[in-house]
Design a protein around this motif. Sequence first.
Motif, PDB file in Angstrom:
ATOM      1  N   THR A   1      -4.452  10.412  -7.023  1.00  0.00           N
ATOM      2  CA  THR A   1      -4.769  10.274  -8.393  1.00  0.00           C
ATOM      3  C   THR A   1      -4.441   9.004  -8.942  1.00  0.00           C
ATOM      4  N   ALA A   2      -4.272   8.037  -8.350  1.00  0.00           N
ATOM      5  CA  ALA A   2      -3.749   6.647  -8.525  1.00  0.00           C
ATOM      6  C   ALA A   2      -3.892   5.546  -7.725  1.00  0.00           C
ATOM      7  N   SER A   3      -3.854   4.198  -7.934  1.00  0.00           N
ATOM      8  CA  SER A   3      -4.012   3.228  -7.012  1.00  0.00           C
ATOM      9  C   SER A   3      -3.440   1.956  -7.564  1.00  0.00           C
ATOM     10  N   LEU A   4      -3.024   0.957  -6.602  1.00  0.00           N
ATOM     11  CA  LEU A   4      -2.441  -0.235  -7.050  1.00  0.00           C
ATOM     12  C   LEU A   4      -3.514  -0.942  -7.720  1.00  0.00           C
ATOM     13  N   PRO A   5      -3.325  -1.941  -8.696  1.00  0.00           N
ATOM     14  CA  PRO A   5      -1.909  -2.290  -8.889  1.00  0.00           C
ATOM     15  C   PRO A   5      -0.974  -1.562 -10.015  1.00  0.00           C
ATOM     16  N   TRP A   6      -1.360  -0.262 -10.408  1.00  0.00           N
ATOM     17  CA  TRP A   6      -0.717   0.678 -10.843  1.00  0.00           C
ATOM     18  C   TRP A   6       0.755   0.985  -9.945  1.00  0.00           C
ATOM     19  N   MET A   7       1.932   0.567 -10.306  1.00  0.00           N
ATOM     20  CA  MET A   7       2.974   0.911  -9.354  1.00  0.00           C
ATOM     21  C   MET A   7       3.685   2.106  -9.801  1.00  0.00           C
ATOM     22  N   THR A   8       2.769   3.267  -9.222  1.00  0.00           N
ATOM     23  CA  THR A   8       3.377   4.544  -9.370  1.00  0.00           C
ATOM     24  C   THR A   8       3.333   5.326  -8.245  1.00  0.00           C
ATOM     25  N   GLY A   9       4.463   6.350  -8.228  1.00  0.00           N
ATOM     26  CA  GLY A   9       4.409   6.953  -6.613  1.00  0.00           C
ATOM     27  C   GLY A   9       3.327   7.486  -6.064  1.00  0.00           C
ATOM     28  N   THR A  10       2.178   8.077  -6.998  1.00  0.00           N
ATOM     29  CA  THR A  10       1.071   8.354  -6.347  1.00  0.00           C
ATOM     30  C   THR A  10      -0.024   7.613  -6.002  1.00  0.00           C
ATOM     31  N   ALA A  11       0.453   6.170  -6.161  1.00  0.00           N
ATOM     32  CA  ALA A  11      -0.503   5.218  -5.532  1.00  0.00           C
ATOM     33  C   ALA A  11       0.140   4.496  -4.401  1.00  0.00           C
ATOM     34  N   VAL A  12       1.643   4.495  -4.559  1.00  0.00           N
ATOM     35  CA  VAL A  12       2.213   3.797  -3.439  1.00  0.00           C
ATOM     36  C   VAL A  12       2.564   4.693  -2.280  1.00  0.00           C
ATOM     37  N   ASN A  13       3.067   5.813  -2.393  1.00  0.00           N
ATOM     38  CA  ASN A  13       3.377   6.747  -1.179  1.00  0.00           C
ATOM     39  C   ASN A  13       2.173   7.066  -0.591  1.00  0.00           C
ATOM     40  N   PRO A  14       1.031   7.605  -1.077  1.00  0.00           N
ATOM     41  CA  PRO A  14      -0.182   7.941  -0.361  1.00  0.00           C
ATOM     42  C   PRO A  14      -0.553   6.693   0.528  1.00  0.00           C
ATOM     43  N   LEU A  15      -0.554   5.503  -0.088  1.00  0.00           N
ATOM     44  CA  LEU A  15      -1.085   4.212   0.798  1.00  0.00           C
ATOM     45  C   LEU A  15      -0.189   4.209   1.857  1.00  0.00           C
ATOM     46  N   PHE A  16       1.320   4.143   1.767  1.00  0.00           N
ATOM     47  CA  PHE A  16       1.887   4.266   3.200  1.00  0.00           C
ATOM     48  C   PHE A  16       1.452   5.294   3.742  1.00  0.00           C
ATOM     49  N   ARG A  17       1.460   6.385   3.463  1.00  0.00           N
ATOM     50  CA  ARG A  17       1.162   7.541   4.483  1.00  0.00           C
ATOM     51  C   ARG A  17      -0.057   7.206   5.101  1.00  0.00           C
ATOM     52  N   ALA A  18      -1.036   6.887   4.616  1.00  0.00           N
ATOM     53  CA  ALA A  18      -2.340   6.528   5.357  1.00  0.00           C
ATOM     54  C   ALA A  18      -2.039   5.292   6.367  1.00  0.00           C
ATOM     55  N   VAL A  19      -1.386   4.470   6.028  1.00  0.00           N
ATOM     56  CA  VAL A  19      -1.013   3.348   6.916  1.00  0.00           C
ATOM     57  C   VAL A  19      -0.084   3.891   8.270  1.00  0.00           C
ATOM     58  N   TYR A  20       0.892   4.585   7.924  1.00  0.00           N
ATOM     59  CA  TYR A  20       1.431   5.006   9.229  1.00  0.00           C
ATOM     60  C   TYR A  20       0.894   6.252   9.881  1.00  0.00           C
ATOM     61  N   LEU A  21      -0.095   7.000   9.236  1.00  0.00           N
ATOM     62  CA  LEU A  21      -0.697   7.791  10.037  1.00  0.00           C
ATOM     63  C   LEU A  21      -1.860   7.396  10.900  1.00  0.00           C
ATOM     64  N   ALA A  22      -2.274   6.289  10.512  1.00  0.00           N
ATOM     65  CA  ALA A  22      -3.491   5.486  11.114  1.00  0.00           C
ATOM     66  C   ALA A  22      -2.923   4.868  12.415  1.00  0.00           C
ATOM     67  N   LYS A  23      -1.622   4.612  12.401  1.00  0.00           N
ATOM     68  CA  LYS A  23      -0.988   4.085  13.747  1.00  0.00           C
ATOM     69  C   LYS A  23      -1.153   4.623  14.971  1.00  0.00           C
ATOM     70  N   ASN A  24      -1.317   6.017  15.042  1.00  0.00           N
ATOM     71  CA  ASN A  24      -1.811   6.692  15.831  1.00  0.00           C
ATOM     72  C   ASN A  24      -3.461   6.770  16.021  1.00  0.00           C
ATOM     73  N   GLU A  25      -3.672   6.144  17.559  1.00  0.00           N
ATOM     74  CA  GLU A  25      -5.218   5.837  17.484  1.00  0.00           C
ATOM     75  C   GLU A  25      -5.646   7.207  17.514  1.00  0.00           C
TER      76      GLU A  25
END
Length: 367
Positions: A12-36
Amino acid sequence: MDEKSHISIFTTASLPWMTGTAVNPLFRAVYLAKNEERKVTLVIPWLSLKDQEAVYPNKITFKLPSEQEKYIRQWLEERIGFVSSFSIRFYPGRFSRQKRSILGIGDITAVIPDEEADIAVLEEPEHLTWYHHGKRWKTKFRLVVGIIHTNYLEYVKREKNGRWQAFFLKYINSWVVNIYCHKVIRLSAATQDMPRSIICNVHGVNPKFLEIGKEKHEQQKNGKQAFSKGAYYIGKMVWSKGYKELLKLLSDHQEDLTGLEVDLYGSGEDSTEVQETAKNLQLEVRVHPGHDHADPIFHDYKVFLNPSTTDVVCTTTAEALAMGKIVVCANHPSNDFFKQFPNCLTYDDDKGLLKLHKRHWPRSLPL
């Protein structure tokens, strides 16, 4: 369909809005994608220029979604040190000033082609589905997992006729989540109970915060002064994000807290009122614009003071703990996860906070 599973993360949010629903899903996507073996897509709101000006800090705006994606990826690579393979897609959104939230426009499931519709993660499922019209999430996706980030009932209770609003919202939230989600994860017991839900903190922290903490620990081991500043708080500058509780607490106990200095960092709709209230205190309370919590200006603070009881699992609290700071927070279900760490100190009431101030803040705790 491709043999790889495809995970679509809607938030429900995205950077540059520094809110939890912008930051945490972003890192979730990053680390889930590490598994090829997985393909991961992060789906975020695209706002009009007028709404961007109202939401994003420091007058940051974008003419095209590609510009915002470039900004997000650059911000990310500076913090994780590698290039991630996840993709980013946008859905049309608008900022509701009344709700202080971004709402989707139209059927946002259409952003993901049917042939890629496998697993959907809905960050704030009730928020994403309040006004949803279009294909049912559980019809389009094989599995839909909702992650409850926000204690909406607590926010609503603070508004006019809040108890009645909270009564109706409780049933609306439960209804839409039951319709659209197969499984629900509540980040803490501070959230509303939901059908088919479990309580589990599935957030983490950026490794950069752990690196800062290790550096501070080494400084302490070598007899150096690791923390040269006092207390601070960082969060979106709206009254409901803990500023009301913090400034009232400081105002009510100014004599007992003589000599205490506190720095507040944040940007938001209530910034002007917060600044005016802080100026009227006898204590030294300085108000600053919002910054990234990993910014070096925060490294030397010793105490993170967070009296908020509206959070579910406060991202900045986790980050402060990772950096080795003493965290002082309320004894509240939203902080249950943090109590396991020795540098987390909780209090039940104002008297408890004053005792912590006298007994513990002057000395260091183990990292």
